[in-house]
Design an enzyme around this catalytic site. Sequence first.
Site, short mmCIF file in Angstrom:
data_model
loop_
_atom_site.label_atom_id
_atom_site.label_comp_id
_atom_site.label_asym_id
_atom_site.label_seq_id
_atom_site.Cartn_x
_atom_site.Cartn_y
_atom_site.Cartn_z
N SER A 703 -12.01 -48.43 11.27
CA SER A 703 -13.11 -47.52 10.92
C SER A 703 -12.67 -46.31 10.11
CB SER A 703 -13.82 -47.04 12.19
OG SER A 703 -14.37 -48.13 12.88
N LYS A 746 -21.46 -43.96 17.34
CA LYS A 746 -20.88 -43.02 16.38
C LYS A 746 -21.92 -41.98 15.93
CE LYS A 746 -17.42 -46.30 14.68
NZ LYS A 746 -16.97 -47.16 13.58
#
EC number: 3.4.21.53
Length: 798
Positions: A703, A746
């Site tokens: 990520s 997130k």
Amino acid sequence: MIFSGIGDEESELIPIMADGDEGELTNFQAPDILPILPLRNTVLFPGVVIPITVGRQKSLKLIQEVFRTDKLLGTVTQIEGAVEDPEQKDLYTVGTVAQILKILEMPDGSTSVIIQGKRRFEVVEYLEEFPYFKAKVNLLDEITTDADNDEFQAIVGSLKDLSVKIAQYSSNVPPEASFAVKNIENSTFLINFICSNTDLKVEEKQSLLELADLRERGIQAISYLVKEVQMLELKRDIQSKVKLDLDQQQREYLLNQQIKTIQNELGGNPIEQEIADLKEAAKEKKWSAEMAEFFDKEVNKLSRLNPAAGEYSVQYTYCQTLLELPWNEYTEDNFDLKHAEQVLDEVHYGLDKVKERILEHLAVLKLKKDMKAPILCLYGPPGVGKTSLGKSIAKALGRKYARMSLGGLHDESEIRGHRKTYIGAMPGRILQNIKKAKSSNPVFILDELDKVSSDFHGDPASALLEVLDPEQNSEFHDNYIDLDYDLSKVMFIATANTLGTIAAPLRDRLELIDVSGYILEEKIEIAKRHLIPKQKENHGLKASQLKFSRDVIELIVDRYTRESGVRELDKKIAKVIRRVARKVAFEEPYNVNLTAEDIREYLGAPEYSRESYQGNEFPGVVTGLAWTAHGGEILFVESSQSKGKGGLTLTGNLGEVMKESAMLALEYLKSHSEDLGIDYEVFESHNWHIHVPEGAIPKDGPSAGITMVTSLASIITKRKVRKNIAMTGEMTLRGKVLPVGGIKEKILAAKRAGIKEVIMSVENRKDVEEIKDIYLKGLKFKFVASIGEVLDYVLLKK
């Protein structure tokens, strides 16, 4: 046995003894050449009289000719008794001169001969073999000891005592044998008599015969007799113990019969009453005809067992377990969907996806009336209410509730049970919980599915395949019950924090529902509706004694917790209420309406600061977004530049994937230096250091790919990054931005940290569109397809 003899042919014989003067043996003379009679399975000693059965033609001819002359012959024992026609090599060399006393014609036609041993001899050589053996012999003297010698007297006395003892212990020895031994006065005759009649192997008797010293022969005979006595004593002890055991059993049987009679007089046998109660209870069960027949067989087997035996309690427990299981017993489902929706909303705030799926299942069940229960798996960070949701579902459906924790489970028998033949055997925990629920269609929570482990006891995850497969669990086989049990009506709900550790075949059988973390607004509502009232009740405070304003709750959530769920929030609220409860108990003054100052007093200084999650005042500092098992987190990536030769250093406890992302980022910047206005000489004259703070925490995953390249581009170009912006996404060497997972977590992390804008791959747009607007409020999204777009947008001109 001690007193027996076997002659030329195998037959049991009566011992005969001729007592006399020792001079008869030591002074006895015989010819140098003697006919030799082979003896099978016996050894003749001097002075001893034994009968032998003669069957071989050669032996008969020898006996008849010798009996007509001087009646003397030599006896030598065969080495192997099974040899029918022995040769010289089959005979021992030391034998005994014998005199024929009498020949007897037996009723069955056989011939028996009574012979007496006279003196030992040694074969010098064989002269003839036909019609029978003739040999030249050398007479051997006996080495005798003075009869008055104390040691010799002790040897003779010991032999007598041991012989008498053997005669008493052995049932095969006639009583007169003991009498005969006691009355032998001649020591030489006594030793030879006992040696001849002791139950020894032929080679052991032969070794005794070959001993010239009478004292040594006696000592050796004692050693053999001691072994015989010890063996007979051991046999007698064993027989007496067996007899005692039998006597004990007979005593217990008689006592049990008396108890049975007394119980019948008092109104019945409790054991019979137990069996009658089992049969009566079986009539109320809803099981099939085959199951009823099986149960009757098991109860009949129980009635045939002795109640004092261990098998009785094992069989009784088994029958009782069969009765207690709810065979074909189901609770009626409540199909009032409005009521179900109301119950779910009351107990849980949010979790719309899960509630929607439960209501869908209820709707289908209401229309179809019969449906194989789906296997739902709620996965998400701790503290979001996955386990407690099971109780709400059971309440909404009107079903019983069962829960089984799988955390740390490593034994397959915990699922399938043990064979009932083992001591302490019991059903597996699946059927134990079904029995406890008293219903075959409960809502069954399988908690912490991702924590199942395997070792040498087996693999519980594989055993769960049968439980969690709607096509198989209608015939679930438990080792203890040893029958198929229908689990297809059970509504199984599994919970897990992460899917990574769940075996692929098991995951394939589950319907996965993502239970994400809560945003600030949801946490405030959950605290107001559920946590604060629960903790007030737990600590004995009335609702009017303490009040939390929305601002105070927001302060606790924002500054004292950093989690996806509400477990830590619950602990902080409990701590505040405990402090207030103490003041109430001590009658000290306090604020009923809590303030920020009160929270600081009760909980201490704020543990988290929102400001630390904002701002990038220097080039090279970029905020990324990461997913963890506890929810989303923000991640800082810091870069620095120094004089060098193009080296790259990485710190911060990074995994292999993140290290590769950093190298990829540097290579991308090198290959696109012209597009970014970077002088390529920079890459040859400088070193770079990338650091991700909180080095004690391991970090890995793809990520941070675009975060790494942005950080390096920022420090190399000396251009700062926009404020209040975070990013997540994987990159390729060509510069394409790839999508990543955990978008909702997130986004929640970004909101908690005060981020205003999030950059991610254009392919993640679909994930954002599935998230409710309330989660997205206050956030702006920038969807990109390439690294060039990211750098153009993020890097400021100055």
